[in-house]
Scaffold this motif. Structure first.
Motif, PDB file in Angstrom:
ATOM      1  N   GLY A   1       0.824  -1.194   0.000  1.00  0.00           N
ATOM      2  CA  GLY A   1       0.000   0.000   0.000  1.00  0.00           C
ATOM      3  C   GLY A   1       0.858   1.245   0.000  1.00  0.00           C
ATOM      4  O   GLY A   1       2.081   1.184   0.179  1.00  0.00           O
ATOM      5  N   ASN A   2       0.222   2.382  -0.211  1.00  0.00           N
ATOM      6  CA  ASN A   2       0.948   3.647  -0.347  1.00  0.00           C
ATOM      7  C   ASN A   2       0.546   4.643   0.728  1.00  0.00           C
ATOM      8  O   ASN A   2       0.436   5.843   0.473  1.00  0.00           O
ATOM      9  CB  ASN A   2       0.679   4.256  -1.731  1.00  0.00           C
ATOM     10  CG  ASN A   2       1.099   3.322  -2.847  1.00  0.00           C
ATOM     11  OD1 ASN A   2       2.027   2.560  -2.698  1.00  0.00           O
ATOM     12  ND2 ASN A   2       0.387   3.366  -3.958  1.00  0.00           N
ATOM     13  N   SER A   3       0.335   4.170   1.937  1.00  0.00           N
ATOM     14  CA  SER A   3      -0.145   5.025   3.017  1.00  0.00           C
ATOM     15  C   SER A   3       0.916   5.376   4.040  1.00  0.00           C
ATOM     16  O   SER A   3       0.599   5.945   5.088  1.00  0.00           O
ATOM     17  CB  SER A   3      -1.330   4.341   3.719  1.00  0.00           C
ATOM     18  OG  SER A   3      -2.425   4.223   2.841  1.00  0.00           O
ATOM     19  N   GLY A   4       2.167   5.036   3.798  1.00  0.00           N
ATOM     20  CA  GLY A   4       3.235   5.388   4.715  1.00  0.00           C
ATOM     21  C   GLY A   4       2.962   4.952   6.136  1.00  0.00           C
ATOM     22  O   GLY A   4       2.617   3.797   6.405  1.00  0.00           O
ATOM     23  N   ALA A   5       3.075   5.891   7.061  1.00  0.00           N
ATOM     24  CA  ALA A   5       2.897   5.583   8.482  1.00  0.00           C
ATOM     25  C   ALA A   5       1.465   5.246   8.847  1.00  0.00           C
ATOM     26  O   ALA A   5       1.216   4.741   9.950  1.00  0.00           O
ATOM     27  CB  ALA A   5       3.389   6.757   9.326  1.00  0.00           C
TER      28      ALA A   5
END
Length: 536
Positions: A323-327
């Motif tokens: 996924g591309n949601s970081g933290a």
């Protein structure tokens, strides 16, 4: 007056649209279960049967289709629309007013109803989801040949040099649209080889995955595995065979997409697919009542993650983008223990800040490994080589490498392949929540796999029983070995116990182990064998 009436009609329509709910209806039983299991060719392809047999995967009730008579009856119920079905869960995804869905409980064949809006459930059940891949950016470039870095990073090119390019392996790409794959030059190689075995759009319920689509995401993802432009671009598994499935309804954010995904995974299993790539992730929905809480992302709660775990049990290797949601954290099904979850790094191997991070919420180490997902090279539907950023691309780049590795090691099962790759990675002894066990070295994994010599036939048989086991495990070594060493690993490759057995001392106490799937490596005098072990 006419305007007021029109306004009233519009308001009523909006109210009715909002009042529509999604739910899973779990059914009581199936038809002809034992007959179907005894005659598996009636419910599975021969390819699927052979794959399950090769990896000791049991054909069970979950492989038997949903009772179509029940589905027909559900379709006749007032206000009910049937959108998807699952043989693994023996469930049907429906949409309708809450009152109409609840009325289905009166049907004798309905076991349980679980709403996607968890607030509507009397008791805890599955819930919500949605994609967090909105920050993936694509730009045209003309610096051809740079795609080499994304396969050299994990030494996948060494497997190609050894002639492991995916031949004989079957992959399902579960994604959004695939425009251009049917006609542009970048996919002529896979088309001419006849390696696109089939397509299906689970959203539109037809075989078209090329034309009437609102997204080119699948095209970009697929190119990283199967794209080929002479002297300019080579995907990581160019000679594998592929099924292309659409489960993503790109304009909308609705939990039915997880049901579509489970249907696609079930079809992949029945077709004998070896590897699934899923460059999709689910966390938030348009209707926020459906959205996942952080606690839901434990790998065991969401519908799609439970489906991914079953797909793993069925013997397939499920490669999933983190996924591309970081933290903000990993999305489903990347949280599933049965998923091999891929984080993203840049061209220099440094963590990409958008890549979703794991946490203590996941019951197993997530992400698993990482490879290039920032400024990855792809082929667009216009046949132009471009760069794109997102774990959507680190996943297929890695998946293609795993396909080639499994081709080279056909006697290994999915869990063993996963373990080999983790053990080869750059920070296997010190994993973190950013890139997991690190960047793999598939050349090292291949050499390790090829160096594992199984017990020779002349040595008589190795017996490990019972399996599944609850308390004591019996290990009977071949008669030519006086003693042996046992190493127990989780499916993530973490060593949990090392013990010894002999011809006189054969038992090992495993009662303190948590329930789950483990790997047991048995070593004796230069020979070894790794087995999948289930502890109840």
């Amino acid at each position: 007056m006419i305007k007021k009436i029109a306004l009233l009609v519009m308001l009523c329509f909006q109210f009715n649209a909002i009042a529509q709910e999604d739910a899973w209806v779990y059914l009581a039983d199936k038809e002809n279960v034992q007959t179907s299991i005894s005659n598996p060719i009636s419910i599975l392809t021969q390819h699927a049967i052979d794959r399950k047999s090769a990896h000791n995967v049991t054909i069970d009730e979950r492989d038997v289709p949903v009772n179509e008579n029940y589905i027909s009856q559900l379709k006749t119920q007032m206000g009910i629309t049937v959108l998807a079905k699952s043989k693994w869960f023996n469930a049907v995804h429906v949409r309708g007013l809450e009152v109409d869905i609840l009325a289905l409980e009166n049907l004798m064949f309905v076991n349980e109803i679980i709403f996607a809006d968890n607030n509507l459930n009397a008791k805890t059940g599955t819930s919500k989801l949605k994609s967090d891949f909105k920050n993936e950016r694509v730009r045209a470039v003309f610096n051809y040949g740079d795609a080499l870095n994304q396969i050299q990073m994990f030494n996948g090119d060494d497997l190609h040099i050894a002639d492991y390019t995916g031949s004989g392996m079957t992959v399902a790409v579960i994604d959004a649209g695939f425009p251009g794959v049917d006609n542009i030059a970048g996919f002529q190689y896979v088309r001419d080889a006849g390696n696109i075995l089939g397509t299906y759009n689970f959203v539109a319920r037809d075989v078209d995955v090329y034309l009437n689509t609102t997204s080119n995401h699948g095209t970009l993802v697929f190119s990283d595995m199967a794209g080929f432009i002479q002297d300019d671009f080579v995907g990581t598994a160019p000679d594998a065979q592929y099924y292309l499935f659409i489960t993503e309804d790109a304009p909308n954010e609705n939990p039915v997409e997880e049901s579509y995904w489970v249907e696609a995974a079930e079809r992949a299993d029945s077709l004998g697919v070896d590897v699934i790539n899923t460059s999709l992730g689910y966390k938030n929905y348009d209707n926020t009542n459906y959205s996942h809480s952080a606690a839901d992302l434990d790998g065991l709660t969401t519908y799609i993650s439970k489906g991914a775990n079953i797909a793993f049990e069925k013997g397939m290797l499920i490669v999933t983008s983190a996924g591309n949601s970081g933290a903000s954290g990993i999305s489903a099904p990347g949280d599933a223990p049965g998923s091999f979850t891929i984080a993203a790094v840049d061209a220099n191997g440094n963590y990409a800040g958008f890549s979703s991070q794991g946490s203590v919420i996941q019951l197993t180490q997530k992400p698993d490994v990482a490879t290039q997902g920032q400024s990855s090279y792809v082929i667009g539907e216009n046949n132009i080589i471009a760069t794109a950023s997102g774990t959507s691309f680190s996943s297929p780049i890695m998946a293609g490498g795993l396909v080639c590795l499994w081709q080279a090691l056909p006697n290994f099962n999915n869990a063993e392949i996963m373990q080999l790759v983790r053990e080869s990675a750059s920070q296997f002894n010190n994993p973190d929540y950013f890139i997991g066990y690190g960047i793999p070295d598939l050349s090292l994994a291949l050499n390790e796999g090829l160096s594992v010599d199984e017990f020779p036939i002349s040595a008589t048989i190795l017996r490990v029983f019972p399996n599944p086991v609850t308390n004591e495990l019996n290990v009977q070594l071949p008669s030519i070995y006086e003693s042996g060493n046992l190493i127990f690993y989780t499916i993530l490759g973490k060593k949990v116990l090392e013990s010894q057995v002999s011809q006189t001392q054969r038992k090992v106490n495993v009662s303190h182990f948590s329930k789950g799937v483990y790997l047991l490596k048995v070593e004796a005098d230069g020979f070894s064998k790794t087995l999948k072990l289930i502890i109840n």
